[in-house]
Every structure is written in C-alpha cells, then in structure tokens.
Scaffold this active site. Structure first.
Site, PDB file in Angstrom:
ATOM      1  N   HIS A  10     -20.365 -52.881 -14.247  1.00 45.52           N
ATOM      2  CA  HIS A  10     -20.242 -52.444 -12.857  1.00 45.52           C
ATOM      3  C   HIS A  10     -18.813 -52.426 -12.331  1.00 45.52           C
ATOM      4  CE1 HIS A  10     -24.553 -52.694 -12.876  1.00 45.52           C
ATOM      5  NE2 HIS A  10     -24.542 -53.989 -13.110  1.00 45.52           N
ATOM      6  N   ASP A 281     -23.565 -56.673 -18.408  1.00 41.73           N
ATOM      7  CA  ASP A 281     -23.735 -56.862 -16.959  1.00 41.73           C
ATOM      8  C   ASP A 281     -22.466 -57.474 -16.364  1.00 41.73           C
ATOM      9  OD1 ASP A 281     -24.844 -56.654 -14.452  1.00 41.73           O
ATOM     10  OD2 ASP A 281     -26.443 -58.115 -14.771  1.00 41.73           O
TER      11      ASP A 281
HETATM   12 MN    MN Z   1     -26.300 -55.380 -13.250  1.00 44.08          MN
END
Ligand code: MN
Length: 318
Positions: A10, A281
């Site tokens: 992200h 992540d």
């Molecule tokens: Mn995530």
C-alpha cells in the site's frame, strides 16, 4: 533468497490521509508517524527493503478505505482519478519495480468501468483493488455486472481488500479488538466474497478472477463444508458448479499477513498451487518477516516459484 512479486502493498495518495485515520488513531503517535512516512515513501526505505529481501516487483494500491468510504459519488470518482494519476506518476519513476492496481469509485459502476479502462490503457495497471463494500453495498448486486464484464474482457483481476463492517455485528459488542484486523475484517471480506460466489457472479462471468488477501480470509479451510451444507441448505439457489470449485478458478488468495507454514500448506492443498500468491501487506506487516517465511517454507522449489512470482506474473500479465 527467491525472487518475489508482492501484490497487497500500500501507499498513501497526498490528501487521502484523513480517510485512514480510523485505522491508525489507536496507535501511539510515533507509530502513526512511522506508518505515514512508509506509506508516502516510494524511493527510500521501501525500495531498500525490497532489494534486500528479494522482492523484484510490488503491485501498489491506495491504502484502505480509500475512495470506498466517500459518500459523494462525484467526489469519489474524482478521488479515484487523483489516486490513480498519482500512482501512475510514481510507477513512471520506478517502472522496473512498481506496478499498480486501480482505485475504483464503485459508487458509480459505470464510472468504475471507465476508470478501469483508462488506467489499464493509459498506465498499464494490472487490475483493481477495492476496499470491500461501498457504503454498505455489496458487489453481488447486478448493478456491478458491468465492472465484472470489463474485468473479464481485460482478463485482469480484482483484489477485494478488507474494510470494516458497515454495521458492527452484535457478536462484537464490547470487544473492539475483534472488529478489525484480528478477526472482523476477515469475516466481513470472506462473507463478501461468498455473497459473490453464491450470488452467481462467477456463473455470469466464469473467467472473472477475484483475489483475497490474508490466506483467503479463512475461506479455503471451509471449502469442504460449503459443498456439504449447500447440498442440504441451498435455499433454492442453483450454481453451475459446487461452491468449492470456484476456489482456484475464480477465487485466488495471497499470503499477506499470515506467515505460518501449516496454514500455507493447507491453503495450497485447498486452493491448488496455481492459486496462492505471496504478499506482504506493507507497511502494516514486515517485509523481512514475510520474505523469510516464504523463502524458508517447506515447499518444493517449483511450487515456491509459483507462489513467489509465477502465479502473480501470469494473473497480472507482468
Ligand atoms: Mn492490506
């Protein structure tokens, strides 16, 4: 060390910070500041850690909730465009290391289709990431068929990323720790994917591919029961295949945020070795920890190579 592609990774578009405050406000200030710096960074720590741990490419996505939480449809459409233009400008500076998932304003399915088309044709984005429901609307609704039709035609996947439930279920009352990343987001997102499966989305669009993070939000481990109980409690719903058969053909998963050998082996057993993909992540999880996990997992080399990179390369046409 194995070469890896990571796809639940992200960043923060400038101006989007306030939207994610609900995720970070419970952290202490130092942790919040560190996370903000990591989400905004495309040149320093991110690339240094990637190179050190053997991640050859990250597919980047605006962090949750992104445009999915915006109540004004016109504003959501504009925000998606801003986020995607910003991401494209960062990828252009590091084309050998970054790819992109489009942010889509699902508040308007047709606008989502148009933005998907624009970002794929202009920027070479390799699919889309949406952060769960849009203001309580779920994507088994036929209004979203135009989005699936286009994704299927482009042969690119949608990554269904977690978000908080629209209304918190009673079972979480008095237990805020259960509402988010520990459990609630997985229940929400897994249930959303099952709405799509049992809602016939994959019968209407048999080549549509949806990716779930966090080892499939737990769904792979219930495949057998989905078949067994659907045979008894179908409620008049008919599907063209057994529920379990949509896993590995329409539903794919990543290892994001679950670094357990036992869970990985079971997930590959349920999903098939072509439907499990490595992810971190970042920056919510550690690149080093996730990469050590997959580098050392008890996999045959051919399977490891699929999980680390080949499956992602095939699905996202990298
Ligand atoms: Mn995530």
């Amino acid at each position: 060390m194995h070469r890896k592609i990571a796809l639940e990774e992200h960043f923060m578009t400038p101006g989007f910070e306030a939207m994610s405050a609900s995720f970070t406000s419970l952290m202490d200030q130092a942790a919040q500041d560190r996370l903000a710096a990591q989400l905004a960074d495309f040149d320093d720590e991110r690339i240094r850690r990637m190179e050190r741990a053997g991640i050859e490419r990250m597919i980047l996505s605006q962090t949750a909730p992104g445009v999915q939480g915006e109540k004004d449809t016109g504003r959501a459409i504009e925000m998606a465009r801003i986020a995607n233009d910003f991401l494209a400008s960062q990828i252009a500076r590091h084309p050998d290391q970054f790819s992109g998932f489009a942010a889509l304003a699902m508040q308007s399915p047709q606008a989502a289709v148009d933005e998907l088309e624009r970002t794929v044709s202009q920027f070479g984005f390799c699919g889309a990431m949406v952060n769960g429901h849009t203001l309580g609307q779920y994507y088994d609704d036929r209004a979203f068929d135009v989005v699936w039709e286009r994704l299927q035609a482009l042969d690119l996947p949608l990554y269904l990323h977690p978000i908080s439930a629209f209304v918190q279920p009673e079972v979480f009352r008095g237990h805020p720790e259960l509402q988010g990343a520990i459990w609630g987001w997985g229940v929400e997102t897994g249930s959303h994917a099952l709405r799509m499966l049992f809602g016939g989305v994959f019968d209407r669009f048999p080549r549509l591919k949806v990716i779930l993070g966090h080892m499939g939000e737990g769904l792979p481990f219930m495949r057998w029961r989905f078949d067994s109980r659907f045979a008894v409690y179908s409620h008049g719903i008919t599907l063209e295949r057994k529920p379990s058969e949509y896993f590995g053909s329409n539903i794919f998963i990543t290892t994001s945020g679950v670094c357990s050998n036992a869970t990985l082996m079971a997930a590959i057993g349920e999903m098939g070795e072509d439907a499990v993909m490595f992810s971190v992540d970042y920056p919510y999880e550690s690149i080093d920890l996730a990469c050590d996990f997959i580098d050392q997992a008890p996999l045959e080399d051919a399977v490891r190579q699929k999980v680390c990179a080949d499956n992602a390369r095939r699905l996202m046409k990298l």
